[in-house]
Every structure is written in C-alpha cells, then in structure tokens.
Design a protein around this motif. Sequence first.
Motif, PDB file in Angstrom:
ATOM      1  N   UNK A 265       1.008  -1.247   0.002  1.00 24.34           N
ATOM      2  CA  UNK A 265       0.129  -0.050  -0.032  1.00 24.34           C
ATOM      3  C   UNK A 265       0.873   1.233  -0.023  1.00 24.34           C
ATOM      4  N   UNK A 266       0.644   2.111  -1.005  1.00 26.27           N
ATOM      5  CA  UNK A 266       1.549   3.502  -1.238  1.00 26.27           C
ATOM      6  C   UNK A 266       0.885   4.513  -0.522  1.00 26.27           C
ATOM      7  N   UNK A 267       1.662   5.424  -0.007  1.00 26.70           N
ATOM      8  CA  UNK A 267       0.946   6.807   0.310  1.00 26.70           C
ATOM      9  C   UNK A 267       1.070   7.481  -0.900  1.00 26.70           C
ATOM     10  N   UNK A 268       0.686   9.001  -0.670  1.00 26.97           N
ATOM     11  CA  UNK A 268       0.711   9.869  -1.729  1.00 26.97           C
ATOM     12  C   UNK A 268       1.949  11.017  -1.255  1.00 26.97           C
TER      13      UNK A 268
ATOM     14  N   UNK B 223       6.678   7.735  -0.255  1.00 28.97           N
ATOM     15  CA  UNK B 223       5.771   6.746   0.288  1.00 28.97           C
ATOM     16  C   UNK B 223       5.213   5.876  -0.592  1.00 28.97           C
ATOM     17  N   UNK B 224       5.554   5.890  -1.734  1.00 28.99           N
ATOM     18  CA  UNK B 224       4.806   4.776  -2.598  1.00 28.99           C
ATOM     19  C   UNK B 224       6.096   4.725  -3.743  1.00 28.99           C
ATOM     20  N   UNK B 225       6.249   3.272  -4.315  1.00 31.45           N
ATOM     21  CA  UNK B 225       7.121   2.924  -5.204  1.00 31.45           C
ATOM     22  C   UNK B 225       6.589   3.471  -6.534  1.00 31.45           C
ATOM     23  N   UNK B 226       5.298   3.413  -6.702  1.00 31.42           N
ATOM     24  CA  UNK B 226       4.846   3.783  -8.126  1.00 31.42           C
ATOM     25  C   UNK B 226       5.095   5.377  -7.960  1.00 31.42           C
ATOM     26  N   UNK B 227       4.641   6.308  -7.176  1.00 33.18           N
ATOM     27  CA  UNK B 227       5.337   7.559  -7.334  1.00 33.18           C
ATOM     28  C   UNK B 227       6.583   7.805  -7.638  1.00 33.18           C
ATOM     29  N   UNK B 228       7.555   7.111  -6.895  1.00 30.85           N
ATOM     30  CA  UNK B 228       8.984   7.408  -7.160  1.00 30.85           C
ATOM     31  C   UNK B 228       9.235   7.021  -8.564  1.00 30.85           C
ATOM     32  N   UNK B 229       8.970   5.786  -9.113  1.00 31.00           N
ATOM     33  CA  UNK B 229       9.266   5.147 -10.177  1.00 31.00           C
ATOM     34  C   UNK B 229       8.569   5.656 -11.705  1.00 31.00           C
TER      35      UNK B 229
ATOM     36  N   UNK C   9      -7.099  16.040  -5.412  1.00 31.41           N
ATOM     37  CA  UNK C   9      -8.417  15.272  -5.705  1.00 31.41           C
ATOM     38  C   UNK C   9      -8.714  14.449  -4.661  1.00 31.41           C
ATOM     39  N   UNK C  10      -8.082  14.484  -3.661  1.00 29.52           N
ATOM     40  CA  UNK C  10      -8.103  13.823  -2.268  1.00 29.52           C
ATOM     41  C   UNK C  10      -7.731  12.268  -2.328  1.00 29.52           C
ATOM     42  N   UNK C  11      -6.613  12.044  -2.907  1.00 25.95           N
ATOM     43  CA  UNK C  11      -6.104  10.768  -3.163  1.00 25.95           C
ATOM     44  C   UNK C  11      -5.144  10.550  -1.656  1.00 25.95           C
ATOM     45  N   UNK C  12      -5.266   9.306  -1.042  1.00 19.34           N
ATOM     46  CA  UNK C  12      -4.418   9.249   0.142  1.00 19.34           C
ATOM     47  C   UNK C  12      -3.409   8.180  -0.042  1.00 19.34           C
ATOM     48  N   UNK C  13      -3.524   7.110  -0.877  1.00 18.29           N
ATOM     49  CA  UNK C  13      -2.740   5.913  -1.005  1.00 18.29           C
ATOM     50  C   UNK C  13      -2.981   5.275  -2.538  1.00 18.29           C
TER      51      UNK C  13
ATOM     52  N   UNK D 294       0.121   5.558   7.251  1.00 17.60           N
ATOM     53  CA  UNK D 294      -1.283   5.354   7.966  1.00 17.60           C
ATOM     54  C   UNK D 294      -2.432   5.883   7.280  1.00 17.60           C
ATOM     55  N   UNK D 295      -2.386   7.084   6.722  1.00 19.18           N
ATOM     56  CA  UNK D 295      -3.808   7.448   6.029  1.00 19.18           C
ATOM     57  C   UNK D 295      -4.170   6.681   4.989  1.00 19.18           C
ATOM     58  N   UNK D 296      -3.232   5.949   4.280  1.00 19.50           N
ATOM     59  CA  UNK D 296      -3.404   5.215   2.931  1.00 19.50           C
ATOM     60  C   UNK D 296      -3.928   3.979   3.735  1.00 19.50           C
ATOM     61  N   UNK D 297      -3.457   3.226   4.556  1.00 16.03           N
ATOM     62  CA  UNK D 297      -3.842   2.005   5.071  1.00 16.03           C
ATOM     63  C   UNK D 297      -5.315   2.183   5.775  1.00 16.03           C
ATOM     64  N   UNK D 298      -5.684   3.415   6.311  1.00 15.42           N
ATOM     65  CA  UNK D 298      -6.948   3.608   6.943  1.00 15.42           C
ATOM     66  C   UNK D 298      -8.138   3.842   5.890  1.00 15.42           C
ATOM     67  N   UNK D 299      -7.577   4.354   4.763  1.00 16.07           N
ATOM     68  CA  UNK D 299      -8.572   4.417   3.560  1.00 16.07           C
ATOM     69  C   UNK D 299      -8.810   2.998   2.741  1.00 16.07           C
ATOM     70  N   UNK D 300      -7.518   2.368   2.848  1.00 17.38           N
ATOM     71  CA  UNK D 300      -7.881   1.038   2.479  1.00 17.38           C
ATOM     72  C   UNK D 300      -8.669   0.050   3.069  1.00 17.38           C
TER      73      UNK D 300
END
Length: 306
Positions: free
Chosen positions: A202-205, A209-215, A228-232, A278-284
């Motif tokens: 689970x990545x954050x924003x 905090x996210x391998x997707x964001x970094x790469x 737009x309100x994304x947390x993860x 934490x915020x990403x996990x709570x959203x998930x």
Amino acid sequence: MLGRIAKLYYEYDYTQQQIADLIGWSRVKVTRALQEARQQGIVHITVCSDEAIFVEEERMLCQRFGLDQAWVGPPSHGDQDNLDHLATVGAEAVQQLIHADTQVAVGVSETLAAIAHEVKPSELLPTTTFVPLHGTNPGLVTPPTPSNIAAVFASAYGGRYHTLAAPVFTGSPEMLRLLEQDPSVQQALEFAAGSDMALVGVGGTAARSSIILRADLTEDDAGALRRKGAVGDINARFFDVNGEPIETDRTSLVLGPSLEEFKKIPMRVAAAAGPLKVAALRGALTGGLITSLITDQPTAQALLSQ
C-alpha cells in the motif's frame, strides 16, 4: 573461537560467566562473541511457537476493520529494521496462507520483495502459482517488479509463475486499448483476476511513500492526485479516505485491474507500515480493499487511535 563459544553456550548450557572464566575472557566479550556468531550465521535460532507477539493489537485490528486476519510485528529502530521486521512477520503470514494449488496474484512494493526473499516453507508446493497484478514501466526495470517478485515466491515454493511483459502506465488511451486486446496480456490479467489471494503493498501520496510515485509519476502527478483527495494506492490504483477510486488523466492509463475488480479476489493481503502509510492504510481498510493486514505495532496503534 566463535564456534567454540557458541557450542559451550548453546549445546553445553554454560553460562556466559562460566565461558569467560574457562577461556580467560570478560563476560562482556563473550556476550559480543555470541552476537557475532549469530550475525555470521554460525548460530541459527528457531523459535518453535505460533504465538503472536501483539495479540491484542491483532485482535483489535480485526474487530475494528472487519479483517479476517492481522499480523503485527515489533517496532523498528530504523528504515532497514522496519523492512526486516515486516519481512519476518510477513513471511510467517504467507507461510500460513499459501497451500497446495493456491494461485497468488502479486503486486509491487519493497516490503513484498523482502517477504518473498524471507519465506522458507516447510515443504515445496509445486502446484502453487504466482502471477503479477500489473506490468512494469521503465522506472522499475530493476527489482522489485511484480513479475520478479512472483518469480522469487515461485522459487521458494518450487511452484510456477507468470510474467506480464507490458507497462503499468500506458502512453495513451489508444495504447491501453491495444494492450488490453493483446492475447498474452489478456491471459495474464485473467490469471490475476482468477487468483485465490492477492499479496500487495500500500503506497501513500507523500514523497517517498509509494514505489509507484517514485518510479512512474512526477511530483505534478502526485500533486494532482492529492488535490483530488487521494491518500494512497494499491497496484497503481489510487483511492481516497473512504477507499473510493481517484483518477487523473495519467492514472486512468493503468494496465491492470480496477479497485472494484481487485476486490473480487477472495483474499487480499496487504503488507505496509510506517507513519507515511497510516492514512493510506486507513482508507484501504475503510473501503474494504483488503481483507488481511501485515504491519508493525506503531502503525497498528496509529490505526486504532482514531
């Protein structure tokens, strides 16, 4: 000398002081030698118990968020310790969950990669199958990627794995449609959708905090998602505090299952920890995106504190 000291301590039940008196060392030096023996692999300690360390936190996570299972590891003392501890508790969880004939869809995260290298199943399961949940962009040409994490898991279990030779972010809507029509891509995504369980990060924003964001995404992309309100994200699919999908023009080009399609996989296990998650996990958790969680004690307490 390390081996001699280890044998006296572990096989002959000498105390550290008795060893020190026997060989003419100080007790502190003997203690350090025993620690070095473990670090060098001369001593391997196996704890034969399935008892959880943080039983209450695991119980409360399941109760609060309707999880099937939770595994909570000890606090870390640094980034590498955090990864090592999560890999250890994650490997225990995976070994409990994977059985013969299990088909596992694999996402991407550094934690998942560490878990894959840590698993040591008690028996080989050649009928297990590991499949990637999405492809890889140029930014992820080196490990970890979903395909090579699947390969490492398959190697540990003596099982099979599939690859997905396609990007996770396509260049245009036209390219996305063309790839979705490719027979090999269709087959890989069908395998993933039909899996018994999914292992994901689970990545954050926030930054780093996210391998997707970094790469794969720029800071402008990340900023647009946050506005737009994304947390993860899970599998490059972003969501808000309620686990509802958030898309931008860029993230609408993901080649892989949507969050709704992902939720059709019966068992969805996420491994993630740290204040940036934490915020990403709570959203998930709020959105029911995951059914089981692997995390550490500080993260568990943060999730339970509100």
